[in-house]
Design an enzyme around this catalytic site. Structure first.
Site, mmCIF file in Angstrom:
data_model
loop_
_atom_site.group_PDB
_atom_site.id
_atom_site.type_symbol
_atom_site.label_atom_id
_atom_site.label_comp_id
_atom_site.label_asym_id
_atom_site.label_seq_id
_atom_site.Cartn_x
_atom_site.Cartn_y
_atom_site.Cartn_z
ATOM 1 N N LYS A 1 12.219 -16.537 6.191
ATOM 2 C CA LYS A 1 13.548 -16.898 5.680
ATOM 3 C C LYS A 1 13.987 -18.267 6.213
ATOM 4 N N VAL B 1 5.502 -9.128 -2.965
ATOM 5 C CA VAL B 1 6.661 -9.728 -2.299
ATOM 6 C C VAL B 1 6.252 -10.976 -1.520
ATOM 7 N N ILE B 2 5.169 -10.879 -0.755
ATOM 8 C CA ILE B 2 4.756 -12.022 0.070
ATOM 9 C C ILE B 2 4.282 -13.174 -0.809
ATOM 10 N N HIS C 1 38.447 -12.817 -6.306
ATOM 11 C CA HIS C 1 38.137 -13.801 -7.347
ATOM 12 C C HIS C 1 38.309 -15.204 -6.788
ATOM 13 N N ALA D 1 -2.536 -12.180 -0.065
ATOM 14 C CA ALA D 1 -1.382 -11.305 0.218
ATOM 15 C C ALA D 1 -1.473 -10.101 -0.719
ATOM 16 N N VAL D 2 -2.414 -9.221 -0.387
ATOM 17 C CA VAL D 2 -2.690 -8.078 -1.266
ATOM 18 C C VAL D 2 -2.213 -6.760 -0.645
ATOM 19 N N ALA E 1 0.687 -11.201 -6.550
ATOM 20 C CA ALA E 1 2.069 -11.587 -6.905
ATOM 21 C C ALA E 1 3.019 -10.493 -6.452
ATOM 22 N N ASP F 1 6.416 0.793 9.842
ATOM 23 C CA ASP F 1 5.308 0.514 8.922
ATOM 24 C C ASP F 1 4.097 1.415 9.138
ATOM 25 N N GLU G 1 -2.883 -12.366 -9.943
ATOM 26 C CA GLU G 1 -2.386 -10.999 -9.771
ATOM 27 C C GLU G 1 -3.224 -10.030 -10.616
HETATM 28 P P1 FAD Z 1 5.979 -4.395 13.473
HETATM 29 O O1 FAD Z 1 7.105 -5.311 13.222
HETATM 30 O O2 FAD Z 1 4.655 -4.732 12.908
HETATM 31 O O3 FAD Z 1 5.884 -4.227 15.053
HETATM 32 C C1 FAD Z 1 4.912 -3.457 15.667
HETATM 33 C C2 FAD Z 1 4.731 -3.960 17.081
HETATM 34 O O4 FAD Z 1 3.925 -3.032 17.796
HETATM 35 C C3 FAD Z 1 4.005 -5.296 17.174
HETATM 36 O O5 FAD Z 1 4.688 -6.160 18.035
HETATM 37 C C4 FAD Z 1 2.632 -4.946 17.730
HETATM 38 O O6 FAD Z 1 2.077 -5.976 18.506
HETATM 39 C C5 FAD Z 1 2.989 -3.741 18.588
HETATM 40 N N1 FAD Z 1 1.867 -2.831 18.859
HETATM 41 C C6 FAD Z 1 1.061 -2.219 17.954
HETATM 42 N N2 FAD Z 1 0.186 -1.394 18.586
HETATM 43 C C7 FAD Z 1 0.449 -1.502 19.912
HETATM 44 C C8 FAD Z 1 -0.097 -0.901 21.063
HETATM 45 N N3 FAD Z 1 -1.063 0.015 20.973
HETATM 46 N N4 FAD Z 1 0.394 -1.253 22.267
HETATM 47 C C9 FAD Z 1 1.408 -2.160 22.380
HETATM 48 N N5 FAD Z 1 1.979 -2.752 21.322
HETATM 49 C C10 FAD Z 1 1.516 -2.423 20.100
HETATM 50 N N6 FAD Z 1 10.749 -6.715 5.755
HETATM 51 C C11 FAD Z 1 12.058 -6.751 5.415
HETATM 52 O O7 FAD Z 1 12.725 -5.721 5.471
HETATM 53 N N7 FAD Z 1 12.644 -7.918 5.001
HETATM 54 C C12 FAD Z 1 11.949 -9.068 4.913
HETATM 55 O O8 FAD Z 1 12.520 -10.101 4.536
HETATM 56 C C13 FAD Z 1 10.584 -9.063 5.257
HETATM 57 N N8 FAD Z 1 9.842 -10.197 5.178
HETATM 58 C C14 FAD Z 1 8.526 -10.168 5.540
HETATM 59 C C15 FAD Z 1 7.788 -11.340 5.419
HETATM 60 C C16 FAD Z 1 6.448 -11.338 5.771
HETATM 61 C C17 FAD Z 1 5.652 -12.613 5.634
HETATM 62 C C18 FAD Z 1 5.851 -10.148 6.270
HETATM 63 C C19 FAD Z 1 4.410 -10.139 6.691
HETATM 64 C C20 FAD Z 1 6.576 -8.976 6.373
HETATM 65 C C21 FAD Z 1 7.918 -8.974 6.003
HETATM 66 N N9 FAD Z 1 8.699 -7.820 6.056
HETATM 67 C C22 FAD Z 1 10.013 -7.845 5.688
HETATM 68 C C23 FAD Z 1 8.133 -6.543 6.535
HETATM 69 C C24 FAD Z 1 8.556 -6.308 7.996
HETATM 70 O O9 FAD Z 1 8.089 -7.372 8.787
HETATM 71 C C25 FAD Z 1 7.971 -4.980 8.482
HETATM 72 O O10 FAD Z 1 8.359 -3.943 7.612
HETATM 73 C C26 FAD Z 1 8.488 -4.670 9.884
HETATM 74 O O11 FAD Z 1 8.145 -5.682 10.793
HETATM 75 C C27 FAD Z 1 7.920 -3.333 10.363
HETATM 76 O O12 FAD Z 1 8.451 -3.041 11.617
HETATM 77 P P2 FAD Z 1 7.661 -2.146 12.664
HETATM 78 O O13 FAD Z 1 8.508 -2.140 13.890
HETATM 79 O O14 FAD Z 1 7.280 -0.871 12.040
HETATM 80 O O15 FAD Z 1 6.303 -2.919 12.946
HETATM 81 P P1 NAI Z 2 2.477 -6.071 -2.150
HETATM 82 O O1 NAI Z 2 1.971 -4.694 -2.178
HETATM 83 O O2 NAI Z 2 3.921 -6.340 -2.339
HETATM 84 O O3 NAI Z 2 1.712 -6.933 -3.251
HETATM 85 C C1 NAI Z 2 0.311 -7.086 -3.287
HETATM 86 C C2 NAI Z 2 -0.097 -7.515 -4.681
HETATM 87 O O4 NAI Z 2 -1.468 -7.898 -4.650
HETATM 88 C C3 NAI Z 2 0.028 -6.395 -5.707
HETATM 89 O O5 NAI Z 2 0.806 -6.845 -6.791
HETATM 90 C C4 NAI Z 2 -1.435 -6.119 -6.110
HETATM 91 O O6 NAI Z 2 -1.558 -5.719 -7.455
HETATM 92 C C5 NAI Z 2 -2.100 -7.461 -5.850
HETATM 93 N N1 NAI Z 2 -3.556 -7.385 -5.596
HETATM 94 C C6 NAI Z 2 -4.218 -6.508 -4.809
HETATM 95 N N2 NAI Z 2 -5.558 -6.787 -4.801
HETATM 96 C C7 NAI Z 2 -5.739 -7.875 -5.604
HETATM 97 C C8 NAI Z 2 -6.880 -8.643 -5.992
HETATM 98 N N3 NAI Z 2 -8.113 -8.373 -5.534
HETATM 99 N N4 NAI Z 2 -6.714 -9.678 -6.841
HETATM 100 C C9 NAI Z 2 -5.469 -9.984 -7.294
HETATM 101 N N5 NAI Z 2 -4.348 -9.288 -6.952
HETATM 102 C C10 NAI Z 2 -4.477 -8.249 -6.116
HETATM 103 O O7 NAI Z 2 1.962 -6.674 -0.754
HETATM 104 P P2 NAI Z 2 2.341 -7.989 0.024
HETATM 105 O O8 NAI Z 2 2.963 -8.996 -0.864
HETATM 106 O O9 NAI Z 2 1.122 -8.346 0.785
HETATM 107 O O10 NAI Z 2 3.462 -7.477 1.025
HETATM 108 C C11 NAI Z 2 3.198 -6.405 1.920
HETATM 109 C C12 NAI Z 2 4.462 -5.715 2.283
HETATM 110 O O11 NAI Z 2 5.244 -6.504 3.173
HETATM 111 C C13 NAI Z 2 5.381 -5.469 1.102
HETATM 112 O O12 NAI Z 2 5.018 -4.295 0.438
HETATM 113 C C14 NAI Z 2 6.716 -5.343 1.731
HETATM 114 O O13 NAI Z 2 6.917 -4.013 2.099
HETATM 115 C C15 NAI Z 2 6.615 -6.211 2.983
HETATM 116 N N6 NAI Z 2 7.374 -7.443 2.773
HETATM 117 C C16 NAI Z 2 8.712 -7.364 2.505
HETATM 118 C C17 NAI Z 2 9.447 -8.485 2.258
HETATM 119 C C18 NAI Z 2 10.879 -8.342 1.921
HETATM 120 O O14 NAI Z 2 11.438 -7.289 2.138
HETATM 121 N N7 NAI Z 2 11.529 -9.373 1.390
HETATM 122 C C19 NAI Z 2 8.850 -9.812 2.292
HETATM 123 C C20 NAI Z 2 7.430 -9.786 2.556
HETATM 124 C C21 NAI Z 2 6.757 -8.638 2.806
#
Ligand code: FAD
Ligand code: NAI
Length: 475
Positions: free
Chosen positions: A58, A191-192, A451, A276-277, A189, A319, A211
């Site tokens: 963000k 979210v990521i 408004h 980003a699959v 295509a 997650d 996609e």
């Molecule tokens: P994580 O945030 O993955 O945290 C898990 C932690 O546990 C990590 O620090 C890891 O190192 C630690 N850990 C794991 N195993 C061990 C172990 N055995 N011992 C010690 N430590 C350990 N979600 C949203 O809601 N809004 C968004 O805008 C958004 N944007 C995103 C953008 C990107 C690019 C990505 C990749 C994800 C995004 N997400 C977003 C998804 C969001 O990041 C995850 O859903 C969220 O971080 C999950 O939280 P969590 O606490 O379950 O796991």
């Molecule tokens: P995603 O599940 O949102 O999208 C993956 C896409 O890749 C799908 O549309 C799928 O059909 C496609 N795909 C899979 N294999 C493929 C291939 N071989 N060739 C072409 N296309 C293929 O997963 P993404 O974007 O990696 O994000 C993971 C998760 O992270 C999301 O599900 C979301 O929960 C979280 N996230 C949330 C955000 C938010 O809340 N704004 C931002 C970023 C991530």
């Protein structure tokens, strides 16, 4: 003598650290173990969300949007500038600074709540014991009355396109590019793919997204997906649907991505390829084989609706368990589990977890989309209002998109709210709150909205459900 706590949390992402804080608020003695290491070699709390996900993405989104607007939209407002330049190093420094402040803030929160933040690896052993291995010393055993597993997720790596940290990258590396790639390929295509693809497109990259699915944004309402497809096309994102990656090869400074679509085998040459699959639950080294914890076929820790695993007093959240991989979903599970451990009644309403895609325009929804309502067989009605008819959106020069409300025909209950447009991620909270209180569209219709505000679009869409929109011609 081994250390003991009321609650030990493994993982300090948004699920784990929130669970730890809530448990401490109940007066429990809590430890929160985390092993996250950033690229500078420093450990940090906050997990994926703060270090490599929600927050850094963000930060870049905001910078890239400001750059784009200064370059392309200021003129319309009557603002003249010299050449609008970009300093990617400064942009990335800002991003890193925000991450550092917020992750440092989590360490401060843990301390203020008298939680022991333990840096290192945690493993659940049998009998609610946890083996903690600090980063720089030998393992110790910790006793716990309750354990919360919150180990998060990691990107899925394709065997045909392994990450090399330079040319073929995951979302974390894609947030830390120090040069804008001229030609950027994105696989997926989802979210990521859309969020990062549009960040780099706004900064000047020529972006192609491959996609596999034939339909665009399948998880969103079809009306919203149609507007989104049009908007992204206008922005120059080349989204190729029905295109499955089959191979990717790095040669010198380029990546050659092979994919199959309806016309056969295709090749795409790019400078960087983001894969980003999807993400997979991360449980490597988390649970000893005799701990009794069960994983499902996709690797998620098996839990019930209250996030209880098969082992008494061991919970799993975020997650690493079923449900959407979203920070706020994990955090709410953390609150619920801490409350349950404290002997209170608690639940998460999984039917109203909001989703937001932070593109421009933003996309957000809560509840069921029209296809899902249709499939449920419940008679329904819909109302929409375009931002083009909103005074505030016009003043902001952000008139693309609309708000759509879906309600039951019988009792007017709101079943879903779908938004594409400015600040959709903020506006959706009104829909979530309305649904949490089981509101009808009439409740929103009779609620005063300031408004001029973007929220009026939701008010008008609720009115439109009964053909009573006041600032738009009803169907
Ligand atoms: P994580 O945030 O993955 O945290 C898990 C932690 O546990 C990590 O620090 C890891 O190192 C630690 N850990 C794991 N195993 C061990 C172990 N055995 N011992 C010690 N430590 C350990 N979600 C949203 O809601 N809004 C968004 O805008 C958004 N944007 C995103 C953008 C990107 C690019 C990505 C990749 C994800 C995004 N997400 C977003 C998804 C969001 O990041 C995850 O859903 C969220 O971080 C999950 O939280 P969590 O606490 O379950 O796991
Ligand atoms: P995603 O599940 O949102 O999208 C993956 C896409 O890749 C799908 O549309 C799928 O059909 C496609 N795909 C899979 N294999 C493929 C291939 N071989 N060739 C072409 N296309 C293929 O997963 P993404 O974007 O990696 O994000 C993971 C998760 O992270 C999301 O599900 C979301 O929960 C979280 N996230 C949330 C955000 C938010 O809340 N704004 C931002 C970023 C991530």
């Amino acid at each position: 003598m081994s250390k003991s706590y009321d609650v030990v949390v493994i993982g300090a992402g948004p699920a784990g650290y929130i669970a730890a804080i809530r448990a401490a608020q109940h007066g429990m003695r809590v430890a929160c173990i985390d092993e996250w290491t950033n690229r500078d070699g420093k450990n940090a709390f906050g997990g994926t969300c703060l270090n490599a996900g929600c927050i850094p993405s963000k930060a870049l989104l905001e910078s890239s949007e400001l750059y784009y607007r200064a370059k392309h939209e200021f003129k319309k407002h009557g603002i003249t500038t010299g050449d609008v330049g970009m300093d990617i190093t400064a942009m990335q420094k800002r991003r890193a600074g925000i991450v550092r402040q917020l992750t440092g803030g989590i360490a401060g929160l843990l301390k203020a709540n008298k939680i022991d933040g333990l840096v290192g690896h945690g493993q659940l052993l049998a009998g609610k014991k946890v083996e903690f291995t600090p980063v720089d010393s030998s393992p110790e055993i910790i006793d716990a009355d309750a354990v919360i597993l919150a180990s998060g997720s990691v990107p899925i790596e394709l065997r045909i396109a392994p990450f090399d940290g330079d040319r073929i990258v995951d979302s974390w590396d894609a947030l830390e590019f120090d040069v804008v790639p001229s030609r950027l390929g994105v696989v997926g295509a989802g979210v990521i793919g859309l969020e990062l693809g549009s960040v780099w497109a706004r900064l000047g990259a020529s972006v192609t997204v491959i996609e596999a699915m034939d339909d665009f944004l399948l998880m969103a309402d079809r009306d919203v997906a149609a507007v989104a497809a049009e908007e992204f096309k206008k922005q120059g994102l080349d989204i190729r649907l029905g295109a499955t990656l089959t191979a990717a090869k790095v040669t010198g400074d380029a990546v050659s991505a092979e994919y199959e679509d309806a016309s056969g085998a295709q090749t795409l040459e790019v400078d960087k390829l983001i894969v980003a699959v999807g993400r997979r639950p991360f449980t490597d080294g988390l649970i000893a084989s005799d701990s009794g914890i069960q994983l499902d076929e996709k690797g998620f820790i098996v839990v019930d609706n209250e996030c209880r695993t098969r082992v008494k007093a061991v919970f799993a959240i975020g997650d690493c368990v079923r449900g959407p991989m979203l920070a706020h979903k994990g955090s709410e599970e953390g609150v619920m589990v801490a409350d349950l451990i404290a002997g209170e009644t608690a639940e998460v309403n999984y039917n109203i977890v909001p989703s937001v895609i932070y593109t421009a325009p933003e996309i957000a929804w809560v509840g069921l989309n029209e296809e899902e309502v249709k499939k449920s067989g419940r008679p329904y009605k819909t109302g929409s209002f375009p931002f083009a008819a909103s005074g505030r959106a016009k003043a902001m020069e952000q008139t693309s998109g609309m708000v759509k409300v879906i309600a039951a025909s019988d009792d007017d209950e709101i079943l879903g709210v779908h938004i594409i447009g400015p600040m959709a991620g903020e506006l959706i909270s009104e829909g979530v709150l309305a649904m949490e209180f089981a509101a009808s569209t009439e409740d929103i219709q009779r609620t005063i909205h300031a408004h001029p505000s973007l929220a009026e679009a939701l008010h008008e869409a609720a009115l439109a459900v009964d053909n009573r929109a006041l600032n738009y011609i009803n169907r």
